[in-house]
Design an enzyme around this catalytic site. Structure first.
Site, PDB file in Angstrom:
ATOM      1  N   VAL A  30      -3.753  -6.114  -0.001  1.00  0.00           N
ATOM      2  CA  VAL A  30      -4.429  -5.515   0.015  1.00  0.00           C
ATOM      3  C   VAL A  30      -4.046  -4.228  -0.597  1.00  0.00           C
ATOM      4  O   VAL A  30      -2.450  -3.616  -0.249  1.00  0.00           O
ATOM      5  CB  VAL A  30      -5.002  -4.584   1.704  1.00  0.00           C
ATOM      6  CG1 VAL A  30      -5.604  -3.499   1.638  1.00  0.00           C
ATOM      7  CG2 VAL A  30      -5.346  -5.712   2.398  1.00  0.00           C
ATOM      8  N   LYS A  59      -8.901  -5.300  -1.361  1.00  0.00           N
ATOM      9  CA  LYS A  59      -8.443  -6.465  -0.305  1.00  0.00           C
ATOM     10  C   LYS A  59      -8.927  -7.679  -1.706  1.00  0.00           C
ATOM     11  O   LYS A  59      -9.683  -8.242  -2.418  1.00  0.00           O
ATOM     12  CB  LYS A  59      -9.932  -7.017   0.908  1.00  0.00           C
ATOM     13  CG  LYS A  59      -9.615  -6.549   1.824  1.00  0.00           C
ATOM     14  CD  LYS A  59      -9.670  -7.244   2.388  1.00  0.00           C
ATOM     15  CE  LYS A  59      -9.127  -6.574   4.294  1.00  0.00           C
ATOM     16  NZ  LYS A  59     -10.371  -7.331   5.002  1.00  0.00           N
ATOM     17  N   ASP A  83      -9.003  -6.988  17.128  1.00  0.00           N
ATOM     18  CA  ASP A  83      -7.523  -6.620  16.711  1.00  0.00           C
ATOM     19  C   ASP A  83      -7.886  -5.197  16.243  1.00  0.00           C
ATOM     20  O   ASP A  83      -7.545  -4.195  15.967  1.00  0.00           O
ATOM     21  CB  ASP A  83      -7.279  -7.215  15.760  1.00  0.00           C
ATOM     22  CG  ASP A  83      -5.501  -5.902  14.924  1.00  0.00           C
ATOM     23  OD1 ASP A  83      -5.337  -5.887  16.124  1.00  0.00           O
ATOM     24  OD2 ASP A  83      -4.985  -6.336  13.585  1.00  0.00           O
TER      25      ASP A  83
END
Length: 848
Positions: free
Chosen positions: A569, A600, A704
């Site tokens: 990234v 990305k 997450d």
């Protein structure tokens, strides 16, 4: 594991001390050089300010704000770096940044950096050279072991590039000399790493090393890194005889360097010396008291190479050489061809120089590491008259201290290892007990489901089963939605089935998808981007990517944000991005201005599964359109590497943003730190809840959610992202469970850790932890008082539900209603946790 690394370091350090202690008992200090090359790598004071401004000078400067004193590594004072006034021809080597260390230092490493100045500057040195001096008059160009002078420098203005000095240098003055080609401006920030040089050897004089021909192969036994004058002999310099390295038994091979045969040694043939010996003189900084000399010699007698037959040493205490030398004859060895140290007693002679004559015992004599061989038992100097009295009391004290240190280190290591073994035993017992309880509980409440004619579930569980403390979420429970209801919420499927004809086979009687029907996208950075319902994935996989191709040439690399198994990234600047934004996309950007984006990038060598996941991730991301979710802007799919371009907010992630700020109050006033008010925190929390409400409406599970995965823009705008796992900065937030993936256990619900079950309810748990992070201004990790293993054990307490579980404490500035909301997010029963819609509504009602 950081703790394991610390243990290894302690153990290695202990071995080094033992090594030094053994030879210290014999009066041999030479092996300290080995210790120095391994641990003599401390910064010498540019970045921390120990090196004073008056000791830093330069050939020229752009302006007063880019003077030499601003050339300190990792500092942003002045205009952010030293910048020379560029003049002269290309490849100009007249510009330099000079550092005076005030005394001789052993330098093993250098660091360089360009001028960043908070994004304003973009000047750096792509290559540079180093010159050094021990006396300030004779300057020496540093060369690596292959003879190359030019050092590869920086590739951007902000990264620090460290380069090993191979070979290391001994110097008081050091100059950094950027190679200037006028294609770009040059600025530098620098640091030196090493330690003070206390051995006192300043030069040695010796005949030039010679060349041997062995079976048609040329063996170059020259001192290739000698930094003094070299003509018929070597004078006033230091080189391989002082680099602290021992040669191999076979001198035709080199140690670890990609160099020529014979590099490890300096050697001579007796055919060149009619008097039968090689004479080497060693100069020291002052009169010293010498007890022992240690010489490393090769003894491959099969190639007519042997250790010296005899050595005769003369001493110069003042200006004159002593008339009576000392003589030593080692025992010859015609059995063992291994290289070895030969130890010569110097009988406590006081001298400032030593001249030794090494006599041949065969055709060739090859030596290594003769230099630092002169072992100082004690340096004594009383006025003009040196004393020859040997006082070894300091040596005995040193040996006693080293023995005590070694003993303490050994005790510490034994204690650490014992605790580790004991902790593992307890962990196994605890885990076994937990597994037994879990298995028993699941077996007690196991149920058999059948479907009647109208597809409704019926249970045949017993009375005991219905009273189980463990509650299973059934496939037909309220945690899951009907496929037809789900697809109506997706933007591209908002039309009726009659209009599209794409979902005519969806029947009300078909069982809803369950937890097993979740597709986990691996993601290029190693973590799951989102857990997506399989039905949704199937519907999306048939759609083309609704996002435009972006020209790669309009992307400018700024910084690597993170990396994973399959990709990286990057933070980039994009030109002309306004043309790729939807009409409903609000982005406060001036026309023709570059935009910060996150890119990305899938590695070209990624496997087929990773490429498929990457394409699926693009399809999913292209359909997420919410003001509080990071948007996919464009892609680069025409060639490898495949890239997806997403938003990036100028204030970075929320964790770093809050850790740089303070809450309103006395501390902020005294420290003059930037503040974030409670109302701003509340506003940001509401935005996170709103973004998660949108994801949960599509049954997307983030997995997450944390402050590291929330980006901050202008006016405290928040957008939820997913880069956290890929960043080294947050590696300590993740824990690798044996046989499973790396998991953010301090943010995970108990059922996610113990049962591997991820749902919207587990995202709600993570939101409660994220809210706690925000109200503590990210000053500490959640459950910072617990180890990773204790965090996992605490989830077992949630499972057992015996009121022994530990909750995160109420932050000082957290109102009671908000902490009550957190506690509800951490409810053991997933059904009793609030939905994100309820959380968002509660936060709006509690608005300050």
């Amino acid at each position: 594991n950081i703790l394991v690394h610390k243990k290894i370091k302690v153990f290695v350090l202990c071995l080094d001390f033992i090594y030094i202690y053994i030879y210290a008992k014999k009066g041999i200090k030479a092996l300290l050089f080995f210790f120095l090359t391994g641990v003599c790598r401390s910064p010498l004071g540019m970045s921390r300010g120990q090196i004073l401004d008056e000791d830093i000078s330069a050939s020229s400067q752009w302006s007063d704000s880019t003077a030499a004193k601003y050339g300190r590594l990792d500092c942003e004072e002045g205009d952010g770096a030293w910048c020379p006034e560029i003049a002269g021809e290309p490849d100009n080597m007249n510009e330099f940044l000079q550092i005076d260390l005030r005394s001789l230092h052993f330098i093993t490493l250098v660091g360089t950096q360009g001028r960043h100045a908070g994004g304003i500057g973009n000047e750096f040195a792509q290559t540079y050279k180093i010159k050094y001096s021990r006396d300030g008059s004779r300057w020496i160009s540093w060369r690596n072991r292959q003879g190359k002078e030019v050092i590869e420098g920086n590739r951007n203005a902000y990264d620090i590039v460290l380069k090993d000095m191979e070979p290391p240098i001994i110097a008081r003055f050091v100059r950094f000399m950027p190679v200037i080609d006028h294609s770009m401006n040059v600025c530098m920030r620098v640091e030196l790493y090493g330690c003070e040089w206390l051995d006192g050897l300043v030069s040695y004089n010796s005949p030039l090393g010679q060349q041997m021909t062995l079976s048609g192969q040329h063996i170059y036994l020259n001192d290739s890194v000698y930094d003094g004058a070299m003509s018929y002999s070597m004078t006033e310099g230091l080189g391989q005889l002082t680099d602290g390295m021992c040669g191999l038994d076979d001198f035709t091979h080199s140690h670890v360097y990609n160099v020529w045969p014979g590099y490890d040694y300096v050697g001579w043939t007796n055919e060149s010396f009619l008097n039968g010996y090689v004479e080497i003189m060693f100069e020291f900084d002052r009169t010293r008291n010498f007890t022992t000399m240690k010489v490393h010699c090769n003894n491959m007698f099969s190639h007519r190479v042997k250790t010296f037959q005899k050595v005769v040493c003369y001493f110069r205490s003042e200006l004159d050489w002593e008339a009576t030398p000392i003589s030593f004859s080692p025992v010859m060895d015609d059995v063992n061809p291994s290289a070895r140290f030969v130890t010569v007693s110097l009988y406590n002679h006081m001298a400032s120089a030593i001249k030794c004559q090494y006599y041949f015992s065969d055709i060739w004599m090859i030596q290594r590491r003769c230099p630092n061989c002169f072992i100082m038992a004690q340096s004594s100097y009383n006025g003009d008259d040196p004393t020859h009295k040997v006082d070894d009391s300091n040596t005995r004290i040193l040996i006693g201290c080293l023995v005590a240190i070694i003993f303490i280190l050994v005790v510490i290591i034994v204690i650490i290892l014992w605790r580790q073994v004991w902790q593992k035993m307890l962990e196994k017992v605890s885990r076994r007990m937990l597994d037994d309880e879990l298995t028993a509980s699941l077996s007690i409440q196991s149920e058999t489901f059948t479907y009647n004619n109208n597809n409704s579930p019926s249970s045949v569980s017993s009375e005991q089963e219905s009273n189980s403390t463990y509650e299973r979420i059934f496939p037909l429970g309220p945690d899951y939605q009907e496929p037809s209801r789900l697809v109506r919420k997706l933007p591209e499927f908002s039309q009726t089935s009659e209009d599209t004809g794409e979902i005519q086979n969806v029947q009300e009687g078909v069982p809803h998808y369950a937890e097993a029907d979740i597709v986990n996208l691996q993601g290029v950075t190693g973590g799951n981007t989102y857990a997506v319902p399989a039905l949704t994935m199937d519907l999306l996989s048939g759609k083309d990517v609704a996002v435009d191709e972006f020209p790669r040439k309009l992307l400018t690399f700024k910084e690597k944000l993170g990396e994973g198994q399959f990709g990286e990234v990057h933070l980039c600047e994009a030109e002309g991005m306004q043309d790729f934004m939807d009409e409903d996309f609000s982005f406060d950007v001036i026309e023709n201005q570059t935009v910060l984006v996150a890119v990305k990038m899938l590695r070209a060598d990624a496997n087929k599964n990773a490429r498929n996941d990457f394409l699926k991730e693009i399809k999913i991301m292209s359909r997420l359109k919410d003001p509080n979710i990071i948007r996919l802007l464009a892609v680069c799919m025409s060639s490898d590497p495949l890239c997806m371009i997403t938003e990036y907010m100028e204030n970075g992630d929320l964790n770093q943003f809050l850790s740089r700020h303070e809450p309103e109050g006395m501390i902020a006033l005294l420290s003059n730190a930037p503040i974030v008010s409670y109302s701003n925190l509340h506003h940001m929390a509401s935005q996170i809840a709103s973004g998660m409400k949108y994801l949960s409406s599509l049954n997307f599970v983030h997995r997450d959610l944390a402050t590291r995965n929330c980006l901050v823009g202008k006016n405290y705008t928040i957008k939820i992202a997913d880069f956290g796992m890929s960043r080294n900065l947050y590696s300590g937030d993740y824990y690798r469970i044996q046989g499973r993936a790396v998991l953010p256990i301090r943010w995970m619900s108990w059922e996610s850790i113990l049962l591997g079950k991820f749902t919207t309810s587990s995202d709600v748990w993570a939101f409660g932890v994220t809210l706690w992070e925000m109200l503590t201004f990210c000053k500490e990790q959640p459950y910072s008082q617990l180890s990773d293993e204790q965090v996992i054990e605490n989830t077992g307490e949630f499972f057992r539900d015996q009121r022994r579980q530990i909750y995160l404490p109420q932050p000082p500035m957290c109102p009671d209603p908000i902490y009550k909301l957190m506690l509800s997010c951490w409810n053991r029963n997933t059904k009793e946790r609030p939905s994100f819609q309820e959380i968002h509504h509660t936060l709006l009602d509690c608005k300050p």
